[in-house]
Design a protein around this motif. Structure first.
Motif, short mmCIF file in Angstrom:
data_model
loop_
_atom_site.label_atom_id
_atom_site.label_comp_id
_atom_site.label_asym_id
_atom_site.label_seq_id
_atom_site.Cartn_x
_atom_site.Cartn_y
_atom_site.Cartn_z
N ALA A 30 -25.20 -2.75 -1.17
CA ALA A 30 -26.55 -3.07 -1.69
C ALA A 30 -26.98 -4.45 -1.22
N VAL A 31 -26.06 -5.40 -1.21
CA VAL A 31 -26.38 -6.75 -0.73
C VAL A 31 -26.60 -6.74 0.78
N HIS A 32 -25.76 -6.01 1.50
CA HIS A 32 -25.83 -5.97 2.96
C HIS A 32 -27.20 -5.47 3.44
N TYR A 33 -27.78 -4.54 2.73
CA TYR A 33 -29.04 -3.95 3.16
C TYR A 33 -30.28 -4.67 2.61
N LEU A 34 -30.08 -5.76 1.90
CA LEU A 34 -31.24 -6.52 1.44
C LEU A 34 -31.96 -7.14 2.65
N PRO A 35 -33.28 -7.34 2.56
CA PRO A 35 -34.00 -8.01 3.65
C PRO A 35 -33.42 -9.41 3.89
N ASP A 36 -33.51 -9.88 5.12
CA ASP A 36 -32.95 -11.18 5.48
C ASP A 36 -33.52 -12.31 4.64
N ASP A 37 -34.78 -12.15 4.21
CA ASP A 37 -35.43 -13.23 3.46
C ASP A 37 -35.38 -13.02 1.95
N PHE A 38 -34.56 -12.07 1.49
CA PHE A 38 -34.52 -11.82 0.05
C PHE A 38 -34.02 -13.06 -0.69
N PHE A 39 -32.99 -13.69 -0.17
CA PHE A 39 -32.49 -14.94 -0.74
C PHE A 39 -32.82 -16.07 0.21
N GLU A 40 -33.32 -17.14 -0.31
CA GLU A 40 -33.71 -18.27 0.53
C GLU A 40 -32.49 -19.04 1.04
N ASP A 41 -31.52 -19.21 0.18
CA ASP A 41 -30.36 -20.01 0.57
C ASP A 41 -29.14 -19.51 -0.19
N VAL A 42 -28.39 -18.63 0.44
CA VAL A 42 -27.21 -18.06 -0.20
C VAL A 42 -25.96 -18.60 0.48
N GLN A 43 -25.12 -19.28 -0.29
CA GLN A 43 -23.87 -19.79 0.26
C GLN A 43 -22.93 -18.62 0.51
N ASP A 44 -22.36 -18.55 1.70
CA ASP A 44 -21.46 -17.45 2.01
C ASP A 44 -20.07 -17.93 2.40
N ASP A 45 -19.78 -19.20 2.11
CA ASP A 45 -18.45 -19.74 2.38
C ASP A 45 -17.58 -19.46 1.16
N TYR A 46 -16.89 -18.31 1.19
CA TYR A 46 -16.13 -17.89 0.03
C TYR A 46 -15.01 -18.89 -0.31
N GLU A 47 -14.45 -19.53 0.72
CA GLU A 47 -13.38 -20.49 0.49
C GLU A 47 -13.87 -21.65 -0.36
#
Length: 205
Positions: free
Chosen positions: A169-186
């Motif tokens: 569900a997250v993968h298929y969201l539009p690129d601009d759905f979140f303005e600034d999403v941190q994806d550094d899981y570490e």
């Protein structure tokens, strides 16, 4: 240790990780509900602007970071690798009709959220809520228990599928759905580890 004391056969570390996962999934439900109620941005009681879409993005990233941290607890490899191997089997969970309506401007907008956005928020919320529900089953009965009517699917497999459904569900969201999403899981987990007890960070931040 008696059977009653170890009824679900979970270690203290496993139990804490499940609690972390359930907490993060609940935060996604709350953040999605807040955005549906007040829109992407809203004014709080102090008159300051609340970034509801940013809050939701951070909660989604936190949930995915905890899920990634739990890779050894569940029954598939990292979600990105799993998806790459099985991409043709999965479809966008969001309806094309609502997205087409939104693109054409033929839609209802409530609090700055159109119909397509509402569908996406509801999907994120319901899939996060399903994770909470399945975590409850694991905590009650253990990873290797199963529903009597579905003995072929353990709670471990069920939680894996729920997590992957949320990731899709997250993968298929539009690129601009979140303005600034941190994806550094570490980095996310390094922050969270300050408040955990029997955990060890698998990647040193």
């Amino acid at each position: 240790m008696s059977k009653i004391e170890n009824f679900n056969k979970l270690t203290a570390a496993e139990t804490e990780r499940l609690a972390m996962l359930s907490e993060e999934a609940g935060e996604v439900v709350q953040a999605a509900s807040q955005m549906l109620k007040d829109g992407p941005y809203s004014e709080n009681l102090d008159g300051a602007l609340e970034d509801n879409v940013g809050d939701l993005g951070r909660e989604v990233a936190d949930l995915l970071a905890v899920a990634d941290f739990m890779e050894a607890d569940i029954s598939i490899e990292a979600f990105s690798n799993y998806y790459a191997k099985n991409e043709s089997e999965y479809e966008n969970p969001y309806s094309g009709a609502l997205k087409e309506m939104s693109a054409l401007g033929n839609t209802i907008v409530v609090n700055g959220v159109d119909l397509a956005g509402m569908e996406q928020l509801h999907t994120l919320s319901t899939r996060a809520a399903k994770i909470v529900q399945t975590v409850g089953k694991v905590l009650r009965h253990g990873y290797d228990s199963f529903h009597p009517d579905r003995p072929e699917q353990s709670n471990r497999q069920l939680l894996t599928l729920d997590l992957f459904d949320f990731w899709i569900a997250v993968h298929y969201l539009p690129d601009d759905f979140f303005e600034d999403v941190q994806d550094d899981y570490e980095d996310i987990m390094a922050r969270k580890m300050r408040y955990t007890h029997p955990q060890k960070l698998k990647l040193v931040a």
